[in-house]
Design an enzyme around this catalytic site. Sequence first.
Site, PDB file in Angstrom:
ATOM      1  N   GLU A 111       0.648  -1.215  -0.061  1.00 44.18           N
ATOM      2  CA  GLU A 111      -0.123   0.093  -0.059  1.00 44.18           C
ATOM      3  C   GLU A 111       0.742   0.981  -0.091  1.00 44.18           C
ATOM      4  O   GLU A 111       1.958   1.386   0.641  1.00 44.18           O
ATOM      5  CB  GLU A 111      -0.922  -0.219   1.353  1.00 44.18           C
ATOM      6  N   ASP A 113       0.240   5.310   0.677  1.00 39.39           N
ATOM      7  CA  ASP A 113      -0.889   6.113   1.065  1.00 39.39           C
ATOM      8  C   ASP A 113      -0.288   7.667   1.413  1.00 39.39           C
ATOM      9  O   ASP A 113       0.691   8.042   1.720  1.00 39.39           O
ATOM     10  CB  ASP A 113      -1.080   6.041   2.817  1.00 39.39           C
ATOM     11  N   GLU A 115      -2.648  10.515   3.305  1.00 33.98           N
ATOM     12  CA  GLU A 115      -3.698  10.926   4.194  1.00 33.98           C
ATOM     13  C   GLU A 115      -3.841  12.295   4.516  1.00 33.98           C
ATOM     14  O   GLU A 115      -2.645  12.745   4.996  1.00 33.98           O
ATOM     15  CB  GLU A 115      -3.661   9.823   5.443  1.00 33.98           C
ATOM     16  N   GLN A 128      -0.001  13.049   5.777  1.00 32.14           N
ATOM     17  CA  GLN A 128       0.658  11.824   6.109  1.00 32.14           C
ATOM     18  C   GLN A 128       0.965  10.924   4.952  1.00 32.14           C
ATOM     19  O   GLN A 128      -0.197  10.736   4.289  1.00 32.14           O
ATOM     20  CB  GLN A 128      -0.061  11.053   7.121  1.00 32.14           C
ATOM     21  N   ASN A 130       2.527   7.050   3.846  1.00 31.64           N
ATOM     22  CA  ASN A 130       2.870   5.695   4.382  1.00 31.64           C
ATOM     23  C   ASN A 130       3.295   4.720   3.382  1.00 31.64           C
ATOM     24  O   ASN A 130       2.724   4.680   2.183  1.00 31.64           O
ATOM     25  CB  ASN A 130       2.087   5.318   5.473  1.00 31.64           C
ATOM     26  N   GLU A 140       5.851   5.991   8.469  1.00 34.96           N
ATOM     27  CA  GLU A 140       4.735   7.401   8.394  1.00 34.96           C
ATOM     28  C   GLU A 140       5.986   8.773   8.040  1.00 34.96           C
ATOM     29  O   GLU A 140       7.009   8.490   8.652  1.00 34.96           O
ATOM     30  CB  GLU A 140       3.894   7.605   9.792  1.00 34.96           C
ATOM     31  N   GLY A 209      -3.338  14.181  17.609  1.00 33.29           N
ATOM     32  CA  GLY A 209      -3.203  12.861  18.222  1.00 33.29           C
ATOM     33  C   GLY A 209      -4.287  12.329  18.811  1.00 33.29           C
ATOM     34  O   GLY A 209      -4.579  11.605  19.949  1.00 33.29           O
ATOM     35  N   ARG A 285      11.310   5.150  18.529  1.00 33.81           N
ATOM     36  CA  ARG A 285      10.220   4.076  17.986  1.00 33.81           C
ATOM     37  C   ARG A 285      11.075   2.840  17.453  1.00 33.81           C
ATOM     38  O   ARG A 285      10.758   1.521  17.584  1.00 33.81           O
ATOM     39  CB  ARG A 285       9.484   4.732  17.174  1.00 33.81           C
TER      40      ARG A 285
HETATM   41  C1  NAG Z   1      -3.649  20.952  13.928  1.00 29.71           C
HETATM   42  O1  NAG Z   1      -3.279  22.155  14.474  1.00 29.71           O
HETATM   43  C2  NAG Z   1      -2.586  21.962  15.538  1.00 29.71           C
HETATM   44  C3  NAG Z   1      -2.333  23.365  15.888  1.00 29.71           C
HETATM   45  O2  NAG Z   1      -1.820  24.354  15.090  1.00 29.71           O
HETATM   46  C4  NAG Z   1      -1.285  21.359  15.186  1.00 29.71           C
HETATM   47  O3  NAG Z   1      -0.125  21.216  16.284  1.00 29.71           O
HETATM   48  C5  NAG Z   1      -1.329  20.107  14.110  1.00 29.71           C
HETATM   49  O4  NAG Z   1      -0.044  19.662  13.781  1.00 29.71           O
HETATM   50  C6  NAG Z   1      -2.348  20.220  13.176  1.00 29.71           C
HETATM   51  N1  NAG Z   1      -2.613  19.121  12.554  1.00 29.71           N
HETATM   52  C7  NAG Z   1      -3.265  17.655  13.200  1.00 29.71           C
HETATM   53  C8  NAG Z   1      -3.239  16.704  12.123  1.00 29.71           C
HETATM   54  O5  NAG Z   1      -3.402  17.706  14.319  1.00 29.71           O
END
Ligand code: NAG
Length: 299
Positions: A111, A113, A115, A128, A130, A140, A209, A285
Amino acid sequence: MGRRVSPMVILLCIAALLAASCSSSQAAQSQGSFADNFSIMWSENHFTTSADGQIWYLSLDKETGCGFQTKQKYRFGWFSMKLKLVGGDSAGVVTAYYMCTENGAGPERDELDFEFLGNRTGQPYTIQTNVYKNGTGGREMRHMLWFDPTEDFHSYSILWNDHQILFFVDHVPIRVYKNANYTNDFFPNEKPMYLFSSIWNADDWATRGGLEKTDWKKAPFVSSYKDFSVEACQWEDPYPACVSTTTQNWWDQYDAWHLSDSQKMDFAWVERNLVIYDYCKDTERYPTLPVECSLNPWD
Ligand SMILES: *[C@@H]1O[C@H](CO)[C@@H](O)[C@H](O)[C@H]1NC(C)=O
Ligand SMILES: *[C@@H]1O[C@H](CO)[C@@H](O)[C@H](O)[C@H]1NC(C)=O
Ligand SMILES: *[C@@H]1O[C@H](CO)[C@@H](O)[C@H](O)[C@H]1NC(C)=O
Ligand SMILES: *[C@@H]1O[C@H](CO)[C@@H](O)[C@H](O)[C@H]1NC(C)=O
């Protein structure tokens, strides 16, 4: 200087054009162009096209997302499409655009990717990428983009041959995945792949996250697609083509085995400015880094 044309003539022309495009059956032509090359994987009712059939919309709501895939499989080539991503508050929404050997998350799939991870209003999208070989991913990379991908269409492309896999954004290579030796285990090169796209909810991990949850009051979330283009070897079962190493296809030729000089300049700029995460630098990791991390993308 062009010939002068009276405003009346222009109006008549516009009227004629409109009439022509309205009367040519939308269903026939548009469905035609999509249905020739793609099928819908799930949730047909979350998929729509523009009146002329040239733009496709995938939507996600609390019930479900949706996705489509090519009917054909390909081995090696150039794959490209323009996407415009969900705007506004898209936290937790993932738009995926990828190639895969199968429709599913089988244990032996290969695959590639892209994303796109949505975000709160005004916060930047993250892209992202991968690479999976025989069911194993964990490779990633994450990049920032240099534009707002929700404002307009931009192209996202993959070049795949036996020597390298390049991920492009608007013809800028953002990632180089090298193969030093085409018998290598980590490099997807044996099995043909379909191209897929889908939109789904991943607010358990996607945005900051998983801290930022999807705001379903903002649904439906819609990603738009157009200008699919492929220059690749189409795989035919049960007698596959795409097995010869002496093909004349440009994507298999020496010039496509490594970055060109101008691609090197673009890639250097990406490396300096846009990389947020690179698994090849994550020694927490991977105390022993995966073998491909030692390959030189500039070769
Ligand atoms: C979303 O915005 C925050 C604050 O600017 C940033 O830290 C983060 O990398 C951005 N993207 C994601 C996928 O969380
Ligand atoms: C799209 O479908 C048409 C009709 O089946 C086929 O001739 C063409 O090769 C397909 N294009 C791609 C890029 O697979
Ligand atoms: C692919 O992975 C499966 C297990 O998921 C393993 O049994 C098989 O040997 C692997 N194949 C290759 C060619 O490495
Ligand atoms: C490529 O891989 C084959 C099989 O693993 C091995 O015999 C060969 O030495 C490798 N060549 C290079 C240049 O690494």
